[in-house]
Design a protein around this motif. Structure first.
Motif, PDB file in Angstrom:
ATOM      1  N   THR A   8     110.098  96.984   5.833  1.00  0.00           N
ATOM      2  CA  THR A   8     111.482  96.563   6.062  1.00  0.00           C
ATOM      3  C   THR A   8     111.996  95.710   4.916  1.00  0.00           C
ATOM      4  O   THR A   8     113.128  95.898   4.447  1.00  0.00           O
ATOM      5  CB  THR A   8     111.581  95.780   7.386  1.00  0.00           C
ATOM      6  OG1 THR A   8     111.029  96.562   8.442  1.00  0.00           O
ATOM      7  CG2 THR A   8     113.026  95.458   7.709  1.00  0.00           C
ATOM      8  N   TRP A  16     115.109  96.711   2.339  1.00  0.00           N
ATOM      9  CA  TRP A  16     116.326  95.923   2.179  1.00  0.00           C
ATOM     10  C   TRP A  16     116.542  95.511   0.722  1.00  0.00           C
ATOM     11  O   TRP A  16     117.647  95.585   0.198  1.00  0.00           O
ATOM     12  CB  TRP A  16     116.283  94.687   3.070  1.00  0.00           C
ATOM     13  CG  TRP A  16     117.503  93.835   2.962  1.00  0.00           C
ATOM     14  CD1 TRP A  16     117.581  92.563   2.488  1.00  0.00           C
ATOM     15  CD2 TRP A  16     118.838  94.202   3.328  1.00  0.00           C
ATOM     16  NE1 TRP A  16     118.881  92.108   2.532  1.00  0.00           N
ATOM     17  CE2 TRP A  16     119.668  93.111   3.050  1.00  0.00           C
ATOM     18  CE3 TRP A  16     119.398  95.357   3.866  1.00  0.00           C
ATOM     19  CZ2 TRP A  16     121.042  93.133   3.289  1.00  0.00           C
ATOM     20  CZ3 TRP A  16     120.769  95.393   4.098  1.00  0.00           C
ATOM     21  CH2 TRP A  16     121.572  94.290   3.816  1.00  0.00           C
ATOM     22  N   LEU A  56     109.507 104.857   7.562  1.00  0.00           N
ATOM     23  CA  LEU A  56     109.795 104.229   8.846  1.00  0.00           C
ATOM     24  C   LEU A  56     109.565 105.204   9.994  1.00  0.00           C
ATOM     25  O   LEU A  56     108.966 104.842  11.023  1.00  0.00           O
ATOM     26  CB  LEU A  56     111.243 103.736   8.873  1.00  0.00           C
ATOM     27  CG  LEU A  56     111.742 103.177  10.212  1.00  0.00           C
ATOM     28  CD1 LEU A  56     111.070 101.845  10.518  1.00  0.00           C
ATOM     29  CD2 LEU A  56     113.263 103.030  10.209  1.00  0.00           C
ATOM     30  N   TRP A  68     118.896 103.585   8.904  1.00  0.00           N
ATOM     31  CA  TRP A  68     117.762 102.750   9.308  1.00  0.00           C
ATOM     32  C   TRP A  68     118.011 102.134  10.690  1.00  0.00           C
ATOM     33  O   TRP A  68     117.155 102.195  11.579  1.00  0.00           O
ATOM     34  CB  TRP A  68     117.540 101.664   8.266  1.00  0.00           C
ATOM     35  CG  TRP A  68     116.362 100.768   8.513  1.00  0.00           C
ATOM     36  CD1 TRP A  68     116.282  99.737   9.396  1.00  0.00           C
ATOM     37  CD2 TRP A  68     115.082 100.838   7.864  1.00  0.00           C
ATOM     38  NE1 TRP A  68     115.052  99.144   9.341  1.00  0.00           N
ATOM     39  CE2 TRP A  68     114.292  99.798   8.413  1.00  0.00           C
ATOM     40  CE3 TRP A  68     114.551 101.645   6.875  1.00  0.00           C
ATOM     41  CZ2 TRP A  68     112.993  99.571   7.988  1.00  0.00           C
ATOM     42  CZ3 TRP A  68     113.244 101.412   6.460  1.00  0.00           C
ATOM     43  CH2 TRP A  68     112.484 100.394   7.008  1.00  0.00           C
ATOM     44  N   VAL A  81     115.998 102.552  14.286  1.00  0.00           N
ATOM     45  CA  VAL A  81     115.426 101.355  14.894  1.00  0.00           C
ATOM     46  C   VAL A  81     115.961 101.152  16.303  1.00  0.00           C
ATOM     47  O   VAL A  81     115.228 100.761  17.227  1.00  0.00           O
ATOM     48  CB  VAL A  81     115.725 100.121  14.010  1.00  0.00           C
ATOM     49  CG1 VAL A  81     115.483  98.834  14.778  1.00  0.00           C
ATOM     50  CG2 VAL A  81     114.857 100.148  12.754  1.00  0.00           C
ATOM     51  N   LEU A 127     117.515  92.519  10.215  1.00  0.00           N
ATOM     52  CA  LEU A 127     116.942  93.859  10.098  1.00  0.00           C
ATOM     53  C   LEU A 127     115.465  93.852  10.486  1.00  0.00           C
ATOM     54  O   LEU A 127     114.977  94.755  11.188  1.00  0.00           O
ATOM     55  CB  LEU A 127     117.118  94.361   8.676  1.00  0.00           C
ATOM     56  CG  LEU A 127     116.994  95.867   8.445  1.00  0.00           C
ATOM     57  CD1 LEU A 127     118.137  96.601   9.129  1.00  0.00           C
ATOM     58  CD2 LEU A 127     116.986  96.175   6.954  1.00  0.00           C
ATOM     59  N   LEU A 128     114.753  92.827  10.045  1.00  0.00           N
ATOM     60  CA  LEU A 128     113.330  92.724  10.355  1.00  0.00           C
ATOM     61  C   LEU A 128     113.103  92.502  11.841  1.00  0.00           C
ATOM     62  O   LEU A 128     112.212  93.116  12.451  1.00  0.00           O
ATOM     63  CB  LEU A 128     112.722  91.580   9.544  1.00  0.00           C
ATOM     64  CG  LEU A 128     111.207  91.387   9.638  1.00  0.00           C
ATOM     65  CD1 LEU A 128     110.480  92.639   9.183  1.00  0.00           C
ATOM     66  CD2 LEU A 128     110.780  90.188   8.798  1.00  0.00           C
ATOM     67  N   THR A 162     113.693  95.802  13.646  1.00  0.00           N
ATOM     68  CA  THR A 162     112.643  96.786  13.370  1.00  0.00           C
ATOM     69  C   THR A 162     111.366  96.463  14.131  1.00  0.00           C
ATOM     70  O   THR A 162     110.711  97.357  14.688  1.00  0.00           O
ATOM     71  CB  THR A 162     112.367  96.843  11.856  1.00  0.00           C
ATOM     72  OG1 THR A 162     113.588  97.121  11.159  1.00  0.00           O
ATOM     73  CG2 THR A 162     111.351  97.930  11.538  1.00  0.00           C
TER      74      THR A 162
END
Length: 611
Positions: free
Chosen positions: A64, A68, A88, A196, A200, A458-459, A462
């Motif tokens: 991740t 990014w 991913l 992404w 997710v 984002l992390l 995910t």
């Protein structure tokens, strides 16, 4: 920042194209190490989450972060972002395939049985012949295609490849998603971040071996064609080309209509929403969908709809009942509740980010308004039906393409038009004295909060995908011993036999459904379930009476049934143990087979019939 569509490609050189590969390779190496050192033989109520080796989580975090830091540079080739998204998907959708020796999900095994029936019967059958399972014969598109694929590959069963279906169906979505997002922006950062976030946030689990997975991919494909080829600018380019695209979407719509009940309705409301936009006043796609859908419902699907219509009419407008879960679908226990909350927080966060993106990105709010309409269109379906207590999940699924786009916009700097930037540069030039001139907006700091705060969001999303998607693997995974026990049952059960089980959560639960009867007592009225709990052996024996030789009556209790009952608030482990102990001690039953994953009992017969 500008729209970035006119920025030049990445500068040539060694450092720019090479460094994104380092975190990508590290992440895949950590994943490979994790799957080799993960033991799934004893899953707890947290499913795969607690079983995974810690290096899996490290690999996902590295992946991740690398994505990014790669995607935020608009001048970097999109191939790197594509590679990260593919990695991913491997970590999200292929991990279970590698770890589990048998396919997941009782519903996938059910669909395998439908394909087997289609190959065995040689054609479609009615409710008089196969009962409630006739609904699959009235929407046979997916099963007929899989039967053809099975014959083409020369395999005995779809179980040989259906474990890979989550990865396959996810890959099927990649191209239409890219086409949709490229319709509204050329900014590679926005496009790939949206892709992404879509993957997710797509934890709902409809990517398994099912008609929904294919119908959904076709649905997104139709939207991609309509958004790109049926707008006002596309129509002005010429009618002959428009006719070709009309044929294309007609073929896709037919495939959807003959494969799945809900998706055509969702497609119709999305196309209707597009017609509310001045850019998409072409009614041909909507009319085509409605005509084909109605034609199928009034012909091939009429037997099912005639029986189901009264209940469907009663559910219209009853939003509260349509979104409630009800008995047997309530998360119970710390693991199930934690998994449920992880899924809710993940979905809520993405939808909240989407709202932020709509509010702060004024340019996109105008430019991508059709996509915003498509995202909101499924919401009225809450008032239409409960869809087996799954409508809330399906609405979320169909909102995701649009929601992910605007959620990605919330993570990126504010979009401005090129004209606005040009005006600002001109103003800055006039105000500058001396030889140094202002070039417009100041260049953002490379490692500021605009980098790390979106990365944290984002992390978090995910990592939250894993418990949301795999947290119920104790229910969904059937170990080889359980598969062997069930297959032993069907290998020896004569035609016309009855199989009694707590619920249908076990592999091959529908095998030979055209000549074997099934009774899942937890589907019965709660009063009868309580009667079974009070006096298990006697009540079950009475329920199983009436099966005449050479047919037999069996009682099957497996690990999958126990997990499903406990984690979904049906019966506790103590209650199920009481039932099994009572059956084992009863002189009316005899043990046929058992292993570490379950027990199989047969009701003893006397004379020509059971007592």
């Amino acid at each position: 920042m500008t729209d970035l569509s006119d920025l030049p490609p990445a500068r040539s050189g060694r450092r720019a194209p090479v460094w994104p590969g380092v975190p990508l390779l590290v992440a895949l190496a950590l994943w490979a190490y994790a799957v080799r050192h993960t033991d799934v033989s004893r899953l707890d109520d947290y499913g795969l989450v607690s079983a995974l080796h810690p290096t899996f989580w490290a690999g996902l975090a590295v992946l991740t972060t690398g994505f990014w830091l790669t995607v935020r540079d608009a001048r970097r080739p999109g191939a790197w972002s594509a590679a990260y998204v593919l990695a991913l998907l491997v970590m999200e959708r292929a991990t279970q395939v590698v770890l589990y020796p048998t396919p997941l999900y009782a519903w996938a095994w059910k669909h395998e049985a439908v394909i087997d029936h289609l190959l065995t019967a040689g054609g479609l059958q009615t409710a008089d012949q196969v009962g409630d399972m006739a609904v699959y014969d009235q929407w046979p598109g997916f099963f007929a295609a899989q039967a053809a694929l099975q014959r083409l590959l020369g395999v005995d069963s779809a179980a040989m490849f259906m474990a890979w279906w989550p990865l396959v169906s996810s890959l099927m979505l990649l191209l239409p998603l890219l086409l949709i997002y490229r319709t509204f922006t050329e900014d590679r950062r926005l496009i790939w971040t949206a892709v992404w976030l879509f993957y997710v946030a797509n934890w709902v689990g409809q990517d398994y071996f099912s008609p929904q997975s294919v119908a959904y991919a076709l649905h997104v494909g139709v939207l991609a064609v309509v958004l790109r080829r049926f707008g006002r600018s596309a129509v002005r380019r010429g009618r002959p080309r428009q006719a070709v695209w009309t044929v294309v979407i007609t073929v896709l719509i037919v495939a959807i209509v003959i494969s799945h009940q809900l998706t055509p309705g969702m497609l119709a409301v999305c196309l209707l929403a597009l017609c509310l936009s001045r850019r998409y006043r072409d009614w041909v796609p909507l009319a085509t969908t409605v005509v084909i859908f109605l034609a199928w419902c009034l012909t091939a699907a009429l037997p099912f709809l005639s029986a189901a219509m009264p209940d469907m009419i009663r559910s219209i407008g009853d939003v509260g009942a349509n979104v409630e879960t009800g008995y047997g679908a309530t998360p119970t226990g710390a693991g199930a509740i934690a998994t449920s909350w992880a899924a809710r927080l993940l979905s809520g966060s993405v939808l909240l980010l989407a709202a932020v993106g709509v509010l702060r990105q004024r340019v996109l709010r105008h430019r991508a308004r059709p996509l915003l309409l498509v995202a909101a269109a499924p919401l009225p379906m809450f008032a239409a039906s409960s869809y087996g207590s799954e409508m809330i999940f399906r609405v979320l699924l169909f909102m995701l393409p649009g929601a992910a786009f605007f959620a990605a916009a919330a993570l990126l700097p504010k979009v401005r038009t090129l004209a606005a930037d040009a005006a600002e540069r001109e103003t800055g030039t006039r105000q500058t004295t001396g030889t140094r001139q202002t070039t417009g907006t100041a260049r953002p700091r490379r490692w500021g909060i605009g980098t790390w705060l979106p990365l944290a969001a984002l992390l978090g999303g995910t990592l939250a995908f894993v418990p949301a998607y795999s947290g119920k693997d104790r229910i969904n995974y059937f170990p080889p011993q359980e598969v062997a026990l069930v297959r032993q049952l069907f290998d020896q059960a004569p035609e016309g036999s009855l199989i009694v089980a707590a619920n249908r959560n076990y592999p091959d639960a529908y095998a030979s459904y055209w000549n074997i009867d099934h009774y899942w007592f937890l589907d019965d009225a709660r009063s009868h379930v309580d009667k079974i709990v009070r006096d298990p052996a006697a009540t079950l024996a009475d329920d199983m009476a009436g099966v005449e030789r050479p047919a037999r009556a069996y009682f099957l209790l497996t690990q999958g049934q126990l997990a499903n009952s406990e984690m979904n608030g049906q019966l506790s482990k103590a209650q199920l143990d009481r039932i099994r102990t009572s059956v084992a001690a009863s002189p009316r039953f005899r043990l046929v087979a058992e292993n570490g994953a379950g027990w199989l009992y047969e009701l003893k017969q006397s004379g020509g019939a059971e007592r």
